[in-house]
Design a protein around this motif. Structure first.
Motif, PDB file in Angstrom:
ATOM      1  N   HIS A  62      15.723  81.264 -15.797  1.00  0.00           N
ATOM      2  CA  HIS A  62      16.474  80.087 -16.225  1.00  0.00           C
ATOM      3  C   HIS A  62      17.924  80.110 -15.737  1.00  0.00           C
ATOM      4  CE1 HIS A  62      13.081  79.016 -18.754  1.00  0.00           C
ATOM      5  NE2 HIS A  62      13.099  80.227 -19.271  1.00  0.00           N
ATOM      6  N   SER A  63      18.233  80.995 -14.787  1.00  0.00           N
ATOM      7  CA  SER A  63      19.598  81.120 -14.276  1.00  0.00           C
ATOM      8  C   SER A  63      19.814  80.175 -13.093  1.00  0.00           C
ATOM      9  CB  SER A  63      19.864  82.559 -13.830  1.00  0.00           C
ATOM     10  OG  SER A  63      21.043  82.653 -13.070  1.00  0.00           O
ATOM     11  N   THR A  64      20.815  79.312 -13.188  1.00  0.00           N
ATOM     12  CA  THR A  64      21.142  78.394 -12.096  1.00  0.00           C
ATOM     13  C   THR A  64      21.586  79.164 -10.861  1.00  0.00           C
ATOM     14  OG1 THR A  64      21.811  76.671 -13.648  1.00  0.00           O
ATOM     15  CG2 THR A  64      22.605  76.475 -11.389  1.00  0.00           C
ATOM     16  N   LYS A  65      22.383  80.202 -11.059  1.00  0.00           N
ATOM     17  CA  LYS A  65      22.840  81.021  -9.940  1.00  0.00           C
ATOM     18  C   LYS A  65      21.661  81.683  -9.244  1.00  0.00           C
ATOM     19  CE  LYS A  65      25.787  84.961  -8.755  1.00  0.00           C
ATOM     20  NZ  LYS A  65      26.737  85.995  -9.283  1.00  0.00           N
ATOM     21  N   ARG A  66      20.727  82.214 -10.025  1.00  0.00           N
ATOM     22  CA  ARG A  66      19.560  82.871  -9.436  1.00  0.00           C
ATOM     23  C   ARG A  66      18.726  81.861  -8.672  1.00  0.00           C
ATOM     24  NH1 ARG A  66      18.772  87.635  -7.817  1.00  0.00           N
ATOM     25  NH2 ARG A  66      19.922  88.265  -9.685  1.00  0.00           N
ATOM     26  N   ASN A  67      18.610  80.645  -9.205  1.00  0.00           N
ATOM     27  CA  ASN A  67      17.852  79.604  -8.518  1.00  0.00           C
ATOM     28  C   ASN A  67      18.455  79.281  -7.153  1.00  0.00           C
ATOM     29  OD1 ASN A  67      17.459  76.375  -8.060  1.00  0.00           O
ATOM     30  ND2 ASN A  67      15.652  77.293  -9.006  1.00  0.00           N
ATOM     31  N   LYS A  68      19.777  79.255  -7.073  1.00  0.00           N
ATOM     32  CA  LYS A  68      20.442  78.986  -5.798  1.00  0.00           C
ATOM     33  C   LYS A  68      20.174  80.101  -4.792  1.00  0.00           C
ATOM     34  CE  LYS A  68      24.261  76.095  -7.472  1.00  0.00           C
ATOM     35  NZ  LYS A  68      25.735  75.957  -7.565  1.00  0.00           N
ATOM     36  N   ILE A  69      20.208  81.339  -5.275  1.00  0.00           N
ATOM     37  CA  ILE A  69      19.914  82.479  -4.395  1.00  0.00           C
ATOM     38  C   ILE A  69      18.483  82.394  -3.887  1.00  0.00           C
ATOM     39  CG2 ILE A  69      19.598  84.991  -4.351  1.00  0.00           C
ATOM     40  CD1 ILE A  69      21.978  85.192  -6.280  1.00  0.00           C
ATOM     41  N   GLU A  70      17.571  82.072  -4.776  1.00  0.00           N
ATOM     42  CA  GLU A  70      16.160  82.004  -4.386  1.00  0.00           C
ATOM     43  C   GLU A  70      15.886  80.851  -3.423  1.00  0.00           C
ATOM     44  OE1 GLU A  70      14.514  84.305  -8.372  1.00  0.00           O
ATOM     45  OE2 GLU A  70      14.553  82.112  -8.308  1.00  0.00           O
ATOM     46  N   ARG A  71      16.596  79.749  -3.573  1.00  0.00           N
ATOM     47  CA  ARG A  71      16.474  78.660  -2.593  1.00  0.00           C
ATOM     48  C   ARG A  71      16.975  79.133  -1.224  1.00  0.00           C
ATOM     49  NH1 ARG A  71      15.921  73.170  -3.179  1.00  0.00           N
ATOM     50  NH2 ARG A  71      17.592  72.810  -1.667  1.00  0.00           N
ATOM     51  N   GLY A  72      18.075  79.878  -1.234  1.00  0.00           N
ATOM     52  CA  GLY A  72      18.627  80.367   0.024  1.00  0.00           C
ATOM     53  C   GLY A  72      17.705  81.335   0.739  1.00  0.00           C
ATOM     54  N   TYR A  73      16.897  82.064  -0.037  1.00  0.00           N
ATOM     55  CA  TYR A  73      16.013  83.073   0.555  1.00  0.00           C
ATOM     56  C   TYR A  73      14.571  82.588   0.729  1.00  0.00           C
ATOM     57  CZ  TYR A  73      19.432  86.842   0.483  1.00  0.00           C
ATOM     58  OH  TYR A  73      20.520  87.633   0.743  1.00  0.00           O
ATOM     59  N   HIS A  74      14.276  81.361   0.351  1.00  0.00           N
ATOM     60  CA  HIS A  74      12.894  80.899   0.459  1.00  0.00           C
ATOM     61  C   HIS A  74      12.403  80.966   1.908  1.00  0.00           C
ATOM     62  CE1 HIS A  74       9.392  78.969  -1.331  1.00  0.00           C
ATOM     63  NE2 HIS A  74       9.337  78.154  -0.282  1.00  0.00           N
ATOM     64  N   THR A  75      13.218  80.494   2.839  1.00  0.00           N
ATOM     65  CA  THR A  75      12.828  80.545   4.247  1.00  0.00           C
ATOM     66  C   THR A  75      12.896  81.970   4.802  1.00  0.00           C
ATOM     67  OG1 THR A  75      15.103  79.901   4.810  1.00  0.00           O
ATOM     68  CG2 THR A  75      13.435  78.167   4.778  1.00  0.00           C
ATOM     69  N   VAL A  76      13.766  82.809   4.228  1.00  0.00           N
ATOM     70  CA  VAL A  76      13.826  84.218   4.639  1.00  0.00           C
ATOM     71  C   VAL A  76      12.502  84.906   4.332  1.00  0.00           C
ATOM     72  CG1 VAL A  76      14.990  86.436   4.253  1.00  0.00           C
ATOM     73  CG2 VAL A  76      16.330  84.325   4.320  1.00  0.00           C
ATOM     74  N   ASN A  77      11.877  84.518   3.241  1.00  0.00           N
ATOM     75  CA  ASN A  77      10.569  85.068   2.874  1.00  0.00           C
ATOM     76  C   ASN A  77       9.438  84.463   3.707  1.00  0.00           C
ATOM     77  OD1 ASN A  77      10.859  86.973   0.558  1.00  0.00           O
ATOM     78  ND2 ASN A  77      11.859  85.227  -0.402  1.00  0.00           N
ATOM     79  N   LEU A  78       9.459  83.148   3.880  1.00  0.00           N
ATOM     80  CA  LEU A  78       8.312  82.476   4.493  1.00  0.00           C
ATOM     81  C   LEU A  78       8.180  82.722   5.992  1.00  0.00           C
ATOM     82  CD1 LEU A  78       7.991  79.019   2.703  1.00  0.00           C
ATOM     83  CD2 LEU A  78       6.395  80.925   2.674  1.00  0.00           C
ATOM     84  N   ALA A  79       9.288  82.806   6.711  1.00  0.00           N
ATOM     85  CA  ALA A  79       9.182  83.003   8.163  1.00  0.00           C
ATOM     86  C   ALA A  79       8.481  84.324   8.505  1.00  0.00           C
ATOM     87  CB  ALA A  79      10.559  82.916   8.815  1.00  0.00           C
ATOM     88  N   PRO A  80       8.876  85.461   7.913  1.00  0.00           N
ATOM     89  CA  PRO A  80       8.125  86.692   8.203  1.00  0.00           C
ATOM     90  C   PRO A  80       6.720  86.686   7.619  1.00  0.00           C
ATOM     91  CG  PRO A  80       9.839  87.119   6.573  1.00  0.00           C
ATOM     92  CD  PRO A  80      10.086  85.747   7.119  1.00  0.00           C
ATOM     93  N   LEU A  81       6.507  85.989   6.503  1.00  0.00           N
ATOM     94  CA  LEU A  81       5.143  85.857   5.996  1.00  0.00           C
ATOM     95  C   LEU A  81       4.260  85.139   7.014  1.00  0.00           C
ATOM     96  CD1 LEU A  81       5.508  84.948   2.201  1.00  0.00           C
ATOM     97  CD2 LEU A  81       4.462  87.004   3.169  1.00  0.00           C
ATOM     98  N   SER A  82       4.824  84.145   7.688  1.00  0.00           N
ATOM     99  CA  SER A  82       4.038  83.425   8.694  1.00  0.00           C
ATOM    100  C   SER A  82       3.720  84.326   9.879  1.00  0.00           C
ATOM    101  CB  SER A  82       4.781  82.163   9.152  1.00  0.00           C
ATOM    102  OG  SER A  82       5.895  82.464   9.974  1.00  0.00           O
ATOM    103  N   LYS A  83       4.603  85.252  10.181  1.00  0.00           N
ATOM    104  CA  LYS A  83       4.317  86.227  11.248  1.00  0.00           C
ATOM    105  C   LYS A  83       3.183  87.150  10.818  1.00  0.00           C
ATOM    106  CE  LYS A  83       6.443  89.853  14.072  1.00  0.00           C
ATOM    107  NZ  LYS A  83       7.693  90.559  14.434  1.00  0.00           N
ATOM    108  N   LEU A  84       3.206  87.580   9.561  1.00  0.00           N
ATOM    109  CA  LEU A  84       2.117  88.407   9.047  1.00  0.00           C
ATOM    110  C   LEU A  84       0.798  87.641   9.090  1.00  0.00           C
ATOM    111  CD1 LEU A  84       3.821  90.152   5.991  1.00  0.00           C
ATOM    112  CD2 LEU A  84       3.029  91.247   8.101  1.00  0.00           C
ATOM    113  N   TYR A  85       0.856  86.355   8.811  1.00  0.00           N
ATOM    114  CA  TYR A  85      -0.360  85.532   8.870  1.00  0.00           C
ATOM    115  C   TYR A  85      -0.955  85.559  10.275  1.00  0.00           C
ATOM    116  CZ  TYR A  85      -3.210  81.317   9.210  1.00  0.00           C
ATOM    117  OH  TYR A  85      -4.223  80.426   9.466  1.00  0.00           O
ATOM    118  N   ARG A  86      -0.111  85.477  11.280  1.00  0.00           N
ATOM    119  CA  ARG A  86      -0.577  85.482  12.663  1.00  0.00           C
ATOM    120  C   ARG A  86      -1.235  86.813  13.034  1.00  0.00           C
ATOM    121  NH1 ARG A  86      -1.589  80.813  15.329  1.00  0.00           N
ATOM    122  NH2 ARG A  86       0.185  79.392  15.311  1.00  0.00           N
ATOM    123  N   ARG A  87      -0.694  87.912  12.521  1.00  0.00           N
ATOM    124  CA  ARG A  87      -1.169  89.233  12.937  1.00  0.00           C
ATOM    125  C   ARG A  87      -2.213  89.811  11.979  1.00  0.00           C
ATOM    126  NH1 ARG A  87       1.688  91.613  16.964  1.00  0.00           N
ATOM    127  NH2 ARG A  87       3.630  90.602  17.615  1.00  0.00           N
TER     128      ARG A  87
END
Length: 374
Positions: free
Chosen positions: A246-271
């Protein structure tokens, strides 16, 4: 081949841009093969040359693949020697990546993921088995817990310092090590297990936003803590989870890192595409959150820290997960270059990021398909 006045040439493709940027930094390479270091983007921490050298090694390896020009090969081989001579690996365990009082020198898993990626990539390009062997050794140095599907951090002196509880660190370590899957059954098996466990370890909010820390089940956390008290940070994670949710600050951090997580996940999907996780609602919901928020994430709205180049990460994610064609990749890359790349300085201009990191960040274009630059 571009001339050494490459900054005066207008690139027509991302591969031409890679070569122009590479030719521009040749003279900045140090005698030991390293490149000038930057600083940790998020926390402005003093770093060693490990990360910037790894990024430039990847870039020069790619440019040599594209051009066959010996000048790029020579630069890359000198950087490989920097890693093989273990100049910044004083204890023979992990590379010294940062110098920050009160923090580990290895910079968790993410610090070690850079030399693993660079050595595995360049080792293949130049057929240097010792580079690939060092990458596998560095990967294997990190204890992997089969039951949890998580890696521990190893300090430069070999000390085990507990799990890296930041999810994107775990994902980046797996994705950047996945280049080794064809060379090592151990790497392949551990990454497969890591992906299998993501269904539990990766948590989302109701909208599909990826939470910042790993979260095994409470029973698993207690079991690990009882086996070794040094795993207490997992207990802290669990206790703090309701408040962070329920932390607004944490939510902002997680929005900032959403693409940081998904791009390497997509690489793992390929391999590593056979794991059931890729068909799960959790994976689908995380991708759907990205698709629902592309403009906001690209503009870095309501974000804190996180991705310096969200447009590049969005392009990689959607392309690797087969959610778009090369036309969207082209548009996203050009949008990112228009917003954040200086053709005069030949580097990305990202607030709070050191200029050596801004220039070496061009390596993020290496694994994109060839697209036209407007």
């Amino acid at each position: 081949m571009v001339d050494q006045g490459g900054r005066n040439k207008t690139p027509k493709s991302i591969f031409e841009l890679l070569e122009i940027c590479a030719s521009n930094v040749i003279e900045s390479q140090n005698a030991d093969g390293s490149f000038p270091p930057g600083r940790n983007y998020t926390y402005n921490e003093l770093e060693t040359p490990v990360k910037t050298t790894a990024r430039w090694l990847i870039t020069f390896s790619k440019v040599y693949e594209l051009t066959g020009e010996e000048q790029y090969r020579d630069v890359a081989l000198r950087s490989i020697d920097y890693f093989l001579q273990e100049i910044d690996r004083p204890g023979g365990y992990t590379f010294h990546c940062r110098t920050t009082p009160g923090k580990d020198k290895c910079n968790g898993l993410v610090g070690q993921s850079w030399p693993i990626l660079a050595l595995s990539y360049s080792g293949r390009v130049f057929d240097i088995p010792s580079a690939i062997d060092l990458a596998i050794e560095l990967f294997s140095t990190h204890p992997f817990h089969e039951d949890l599907g998580l890696w521990e951090r190893i300090e430069t002196d070999g000390q085990r310092i507990g799990f890296d509880r930041t999810l994107n660190h775990q994902i980046l370590f797996a994705a950047r090590s996945s280049n080794l899957s064809n060379q090592s059954a151990e790497v392949e098996e551990k990454i497969d297990r890591f992906i299998d466990r993501l269904g539990q370890n990766m948590r989302l909010n109701q909208e599909g936003l990826i939470k910042h820390f790993v979260r095994p089940t409470p029973k698993e956390i207690v079991t690990q803590f009882l086996s070794n008290p040094k795993y207490y940070p997992l207990i802290i994670n669990e206790m703090a989870y309701p408040f962070r949710t329920h932390s607004t600050k944490r939510n902002k951090i997680e929005r900032g890192y959403h693409t940081v997580n998904l791009a390497p996940l997509s690489k793992l999907y390929r391999r590593h595409s056979c794991q059931s996780f890729w068909e799960s609602n959790k994976c689908a919901n995380a991708i759907q959150y990205l698709e629902n928020n592309i403009e906001g994430l690209l503009n870095k709205e309501n974000t804190q820290h996180g991705d310096g180049l969200p447009g590049i990460s969005i392009a990689k994610t959607l392309y690797n997960f087969d959610r778009c064609d090369e036309n969207l990749v082209r548009d996203m890359v050009n949008e990112e270059l228009t917003r954040r790349f200086s053709y005069d300085k030949l580097r990305f201009e990202i607030g709070g990021m050191h200029q050596n990191d801004q220039s070496s960040l061009i390596s993020e274009l290496v694994d994109l398909p060839e697209v036209h630059i407007y």
